[in-house]
Design an enzyme around this catalytic site. Sequence first.
Site, short mmCIF file in Angstrom:
data_model
loop_
_atom_site.label_atom_id
_atom_site.label_comp_id
_atom_site.label_asym_id
_atom_site.label_seq_id
_atom_site.Cartn_x
_atom_site.Cartn_y
_atom_site.Cartn_z
N SER A 1 0.85 -1.19 0.00
CA SER A 1 0.00 0.00 0.00
C SER A 1 0.89 1.23 0.00
O SER A 1 2.12 1.14 0.09
CB SER A 1 -0.88 0.00 1.24
OG SER A 1 -0.08 0.14 2.41
N ASP B 1 -0.41 -1.28 -4.29
CA ASP B 1 -1.79 -1.53 -3.88
C ASP B 1 -2.45 -0.27 -3.32
O ASP B 1 -1.83 0.47 -2.55
CB ASP B 1 -1.78 -2.64 -2.83
CG ASP B 1 -3.15 -3.17 -2.50
OD1 ASP B 1 -4.02 -3.15 -3.39
OD2 ASP B 1 -3.36 -3.64 -1.36
N HIS B 2 -3.69 -0.03 -3.69
CA HIS B 2 -4.48 1.10 -3.15
C HIS B 2 -3.70 2.40 -3.12
O HIS B 2 -3.60 3.07 -2.10
CB HIS B 2 -4.99 0.76 -1.75
CG HIS B 2 -6.10 -0.23 -1.73
ND1 HIS B 2 -7.36 0.03 -2.21
CD2 HIS B 2 -6.11 -1.52 -1.30
CE1 HIS B 2 -8.11 -1.05 -2.07
NE2 HIS B 2 -7.37 -2.00 -1.54
N THR C 1 -4.99 -8.62 5.96
CA THR C 1 -5.23 -8.61 7.41
C THR C 1 -4.87 -9.93 8.06
O THR C 1 -4.26 -9.95 9.14
CB THR C 1 -6.70 -8.27 7.71
OG1 THR C 1 -7.07 -7.09 7.01
CG2 THR C 1 -6.91 -8.05 9.19
N ASP D 1 -6.58 3.62 -6.91
CA ASP D 1 -7.87 3.53 -6.21
C ASP D 1 -8.42 4.93 -5.95
O ASP D 1 -8.11 5.56 -4.94
CB ASP D 1 -7.70 2.77 -4.90
CG ASP D 1 -9.00 2.67 -4.12
OD1 ASP D 1 -10.07 3.06 -4.66
OD2 ASP D 1 -8.96 2.21 -2.96
N GLU E 1 -10.64 0.76 -9.65
CA GLU E 1 -11.66 0.32 -8.68
C GLU E 1 -12.88 1.22 -8.78
O GLU E 1 -12.77 2.44 -8.92
CB GLU E 1 -11.08 0.36 -7.26
CG GLU E 1 -12.03 -0.16 -6.21
CD GLU E 1 -11.34 -0.43 -4.88
OE1 GLU E 1 -12.05 -0.46 -3.84
OE2 GLU E 1 -10.10 -0.62 -4.86
N HIS F 1 -11.04 -7.65 -3.48
CA HIS F 1 -10.35 -7.09 -2.32
C HIS F 1 -11.06 -7.55 -1.05
O HIS F 1 -12.21 -7.97 -1.08
CB HIS F 1 -10.35 -5.56 -2.40
CG HIS F 1 -9.36 -5.01 -3.37
ND1 HIS F 1 -8.08 -4.66 -3.00
CD2 HIS F 1 -9.45 -4.79 -4.71
CE1 HIS F 1 -7.43 -4.24 -4.07
NE2 HIS F 1 -8.23 -4.29 -5.12
N GLY F 2 -10.34 -7.47 0.07
CA GLY F 2 -10.95 -7.86 1.34
C GLY F 2 -11.14 -9.35 1.46
O GLY F 2 -12.12 -9.81 2.06
#
Length: 288
Positions: free
Chosen positions: A49, A81-82, A240, A103, A135, A215-216
């Site tokens: 990130s 990422d992001h 996570t 993003d 996104e 994602h997630g």
Amino acid sequence: MLTLQEILTQARHEHKAIGHFNISTLEMLRAIAEAAKEAGGVPALIGTSENEAQFLGYRHAVALIQSFREEYKLPFFLNADHHKSVESAKKAIDAGYDSVHIDLSKLPYEENLTGTKEVVEYARASKREISVEGELGYLPTDSSKVFDEAVEINPEDFTKPKQAQEFIKKTGIDRFAPAVGNFHGMSTKMEKKLDFERIRLIRDAMPEEVAFVLHGGSGTSHEQIRQAVQLGMNNVHISTELRVAYTEALRKSLADHPDETTPYKLLPDVVDAVKKVVFQKLVLFGTQ
């Protein structure tokens, strides 16, 4: 070596998904590499990130991936990422990243479209093989952490198939990330519930060559991930769960060895803990 786009296309045809694993330390990268090698030398996206990239250093992250790619003989690709501004995405491209996720999903649609298109054009002008992800839709959480409360999910924030189709066509992105009931981090008070009909409709509206990104992925049940992959999700993000495995193992190692002051003697259990999670995900995604 196959390009990232070729690998993602092959995965989709085989009803598999390529894992995307975020790192912020050398131990996390080593754990991912060892798991990927043990799984048969499978490909993976390694993500940083904006904050992770700033902590590691953009060019240092590029050098690390190149080193591990050569040492482990693995098809690893480094993804920004992001990245939430056009400027930061360009910085990653200039540093040598293989891929960038721009993003701008929290901006109004037209601003998201314009900014994402600008990043695509910048990546193409670099004359390198750079994959760009865009996104669309609103994911209700920002940071990758474990929430002690339920996360409010509003279907009105989900990605609309026709708008997704237009967004992909006008921006020229290589990978597309929607909001379909997913959210970042994990909650101890609720299970994630993906909208499979919406996933199907969006995938049907997308060009064949564009990859579909979930994602997630952390905290999403195995059954839901399997179904999403069957419906065409061929790139799944995990962060996570790796952070939880890392910190829990580190706390235990410190507690078990209170007098130890040598970091490399405390960290092997951390590597093993993250490696186990990554290997489980590779099995789940069907790429092992």
